[in-house]
Structure formats: C-alpha cells, structure tokens
Enzyme design. Structure first.
Site, mmCIF file in Angstrom:
data_model
loop_
_atom_site.group_PDB
_atom_site.id
_atom_site.type_symbol
_atom_site.label_atom_id
_atom_site.label_comp_id
_atom_site.label_asym_id
_atom_site.label_seq_id
_atom_site.Cartn_x
_atom_site.Cartn_y
_atom_site.Cartn_z
ATOM 1 N N GLU A 80 -11.930 -33.942 -12.503
ATOM 2 C CA GLU A 80 -10.818 -32.989 -12.482
ATOM 3 C C GLU A 80 -10.505 -32.520 -11.082
ATOM 4 O O GLU A 80 -11.398 -32.193 -10.301
ATOM 5 C CB GLU A 80 -11.132 -31.755 -13.344
ATOM 6 C CG GLU A 80 -9.953 -30.784 -13.433
ATOM 7 C CD GLU A 80 -10.324 -29.483 -14.133
ATOM 8 O OE1 GLU A 80 -11.013 -29.537 -15.160
ATOM 9 O OE2 GLU A 80 -9.931 -28.415 -13.633
ATOM 10 N N GLU A 120 -17.209 -27.228 -16.220
ATOM 11 C CA GLU A 120 -17.524 -26.158 -15.260
ATOM 12 C C GLU A 120 -18.573 -25.172 -15.779
ATOM 13 O O GLU A 120 -18.297 -23.979 -15.971
ATOM 14 C CB GLU A 120 -16.235 -25.444 -14.838
ATOM 15 C CG GLU A 120 -15.252 -26.412 -14.185
ATOM 16 C CD GLU A 120 -14.041 -25.753 -13.563
ATOM 17 O OE1 GLU A 120 -13.777 -24.573 -13.844
ATOM 18 O OE2 GLU A 120 -13.346 -26.438 -12.780
#
Length: 445
Positions: free
Chosen positions: A297, A199
């Site tokens: 994810e 991220e």
C-alpha cells in the site's frame, strides 16, 4: 541487431507514456564506459506483478460515473495493451477507511460464523473485480487484508480507534479469513494471499487493530496458519506486517526467527508512509532470504492533488527504491477516488492515480498513473531483476529481463535540468536525453 522501444513521461512536454525515437546502440570506443552499465548475467528477485486496491470507495465512485466513463477507467488500468496491464489486486476483508461505513460479514456474537455472508460486497466491489477480470482476461494475484475484526471480538468494543483482538476470539477470527477465501472462490475470484492485519502498529480513527510483533507471531503460529491448513488453504500465502518500512526489521524478526510461525509465512508486506528507508527493505531480505517482500500500500495523503507532478515522482522514486531492494510486486492503494478524495467514512481523504469527478462525469489521470505505467506496462509478471551499475548521480535506475527475453530499463530524472545518460549493454553503448522531471522506460529486445 539490438532494437529498442523508448517511452517517456515528462512534466513540461505533455508526453505521457509517449513513444519517442528509440535509442541506438553502437560499439563502445576504446576506454569508453557507460553511465549505467547493465549486467544481464546477474539475477535477483522475480516479479509477481503490479496493481491496486479494489476498495469500496473506488467501486462506489465508479458506480456513480456514466457506464462509458466507468468502462474507460477499467480499461485504462487492466487492459493488457491499452491500459497499465495490472495483474495484481488488493481487497479489504469487510470494511476499511475507504468504505462507506463500518461493516462485517457476520452477526453479533456469532462465534460459529453461521451467518457469514459477503452479500455487502455484491453491490459494488465484486462487480468491479469481475469487470476488471474480464478486461484483463483472467483472475488477479489477489491479496486480501483485514483492517479490524468485528467490534465484539475486540478489547475496545468498536472497529475504529485501535483496540486489540480478544484472545478468546483468536480461533474464530482465524476461521473468518478462511470463510472469506471460500466465499470469494465461489464468486470465481481466487485469493492468492492474506495479510494478518493492515497496519498493526497504528491506532487509527478508522478501522484498526493493534498487534505487537509477538502477538502477530502467536496468532499466525497458533491460529491463522493452522486454520488455513485445516481448511485446505495451505496454497494461500500469509503476509505479515503490512505496514511501514521504518520499523519493519524489529517487527518481522520475532516472527520470522520463530520456525513454528515462519513456516506459515510467505513474506513481509510494506507501506511507504513512514519514510523512504529502502535499506531496511534490503536488510529484511538479507536476514531472511528465503522469505519474500511485497509492497502492499501507498498513496498521496491529504486529499486530491490534481495536476501535481511530485505525486508521480513519489511513486517512481519509491518503486525504484523498493524494487532495487528485493521487493517482488507493487500494490497501489485506491484505484480511483472521487473529486473530494473519497468517499472515506472518517474523512481521511487521499489522492489516487485516477480521480473520477462524479459531478461532471470527467476522469482525471494524475502524474502517478503515468509513472506507475512505466513499470507495470513494461515489466511483466515473471520478469527477473538484473544487475545494473550506475556511475551517474541524480538518475534513479532499475532493470529487468522479461519472460520473453526483452530487457526493460527504467530511468528517472527528478531534477530541473535535462540530463544526458549513456546506457551500456555488453560492449555496446547508447545515449539518451532525460528531460527535467521525467521518467523513461527503454525496452531492449
């Protein structure tokens, strides 16, 4: 003769990956068409596999359960027949939010990485991976991802709350990945791929580090790619982005459009938190068809949701959407969490397909566990997505041909009504009923 195995999970019936009376195919009548027609001659992407993340939180939680319960959960995920048949895994390179606290593998200011040591992982993470490998019968296709460089390498001087990698430490940080891969190899755990950064567009209260697309490009081109090659690890793939679909096109384009960076990159990792924009996944494939897409994810945020059905449907909807958009594998987030949805060192509690109550020693299997199983148990590594033409609204569908030649078709009904669906294969047709809020897998041999 066509033989079919039918498996159903439905909200109101109590069926959970339950065998049902199989479909029966017969010749189509004159002018008869199917709601969903399979086109096995059309081939798309090849599947790597399905799996989840070996977080410290998951491993620690299972260590607090009785040996019998811990073994049950491991079998439930990793046994090829009795479990979900997971063949992929993800592991964090030192700490993430689902760890017990911030930690790294080196001492402060060790630019030579002479103190590099993964002994922290020997307490919980490595034993879980090794036990899972034993149940699976071999190694996993393993992705390793960092959440943050060590604090001393960063502009903000801490692992949490964003910050960026200091340019003077880029070469050291790149070598850190190779040391991790080497250390895990020594433990008998091969690493198939690394992502550059989990991220990279998010400043989180937990372990995080921000890169622009250009910074990620330059790190791969000038540091990580060359470091991996110099270490003889050019067989380990590099995954970029590792974040949400919503801005994936603008994030990967500067990297994959640069030949010197792109030559090191296997493909793009995606998460689901920014919205279900599957068309953007397909667009990235269209723009860069020689590169790959992997779902790295996804989880239900906001703590434990025991018994909820929408969580399973979220998995099913996202898996079908991404698979139909050229995604080659699917990695769930935490394999298991405790009764609070943790542990998480900043209180970012979430749900998981399996919740282990460390107080009562009970194991709870959420709807998400069963929905994932409709893919992972019946779509084998090496399966190829095949063509499918749907003329029915409100039914999600995808289909794959397995290496053994069987065809796995997944159908999903999110509505409150029972739905009747006809499935076509060549000149033959079969009818099936999908209960309200259900998912079905038909394996046609």
């Amino acid at each position: 003769m066509v033989t079919v195995q039918t498996v159903v999970t439905a909200k109101e019936t109590g069926e959970r990956l339950s065998r049902r009376e199989a479909l029966v195919f017969g010749q189509k009548g004159s002018g008869q068409t199917a709601d969903i027609q399979l086109h096995p001659e059309q081939e798309f992407q090849r599947i790597i596999g399905f799996g989840g993340a070996f977080t410290e939180a998951a491993a620690y939680t299972l260590s607090r359960m009785s040996p019998a319960r811990r073994a049950e959960v491991i079998r439930s995920y990793f046994h090829p027949e009795e479990g979900l048949g997971y063949s992929m895994g993800r592991v964090h390179i030192h700490s993430c939010d689902f760890a017990l606290g911030n930690y790294t593998y080196v001492q402060e200011q060790d630019t030579e990485l002479a103190t590099f040591d993964i002994s922290h992982d020997h307490q919980w993470v490595l034993p879980l991976i090794k036990d899972a490998m034993e149940v699976k019968g071999g190694p996993f296709t393993m992705l390793a991802s960092p959440w943050s460089p060590p604090a001393w390498m960063k502009t903000n001087g801490e692992m949490n709350n964003g910050g960026s990698l200091k340019p003077e430490y880029a070469a050291v940080w790149a070598r850190y990945y190779t040391k991790f891969i080497e250390a895990y190899r020594k433990e008998g755990i091969p690493v198939w791929a690394v992502s550059v950064q989990n991220e990279p567009a998010a400043v989180q209260t937990w372990d995080s580090c921000v890169y622009s697309a250009e910074e990620e490009r330059d790190f791969v081109k000038n540091h990580l790619g060359p470091a991996m090659h110099e270490a003889g690890m050019d067989d380990v793939n590099i995954v970029i982005w590792d974040h949400n679909r919503d801005i994936m096109i603008e994030r990967v384009t500067p990297i994959l459009s640069d030949p010197e960076a792109a030559k090191y990159v296997w493909g793009t990792g995606i998460h689901w938190y920014g919205g279900e924009e599957f068309e953007k996944v397909a667009k990235v494939h269209e723009l860069f068809p020689d590169k790959h897409v992997l779902f790295t994810e996804g989880c239900q945020e906001g703590g434990v949701r025991l018994g909820e059905w929408f969580t399973g449907e979220r998995y099913g909807r996202n898996m079908i959407g991404d698979l139909n958009a050229w995604t080659e594998g699917y990695l769930d987030w935490n394999l298991v969490l405790d009764e609070n949805g943790g542990p998480n060192h900043v209180g970012n509690f979430c749900d998981a397909p399996v919740i282990a109550d460390t107080v009562t020693d009970e194991v709870h299997y959420n709807s998400s566990y069963f929905y994932i199983g409709h893919f992972s148990k019946y779509i084998a590594p090496g399966a190829v997505r095949i063509g499918l033409e749907s003329a029915i609204d409100g039914i999600l569908s995808t289909a794959f041909r397995n290496p053994d030649g069987s065809i796995a078709v997944v159908l999903m009904n999110e509505s409150d009504e029972e739905r009747s669906v006809t499935l076509g294969l060549g000149s033959e047709l079969a009818g099936c009923l999908l209960p309200p809020h259900s998912i079905a897998t038909h394996v046609i041999a």
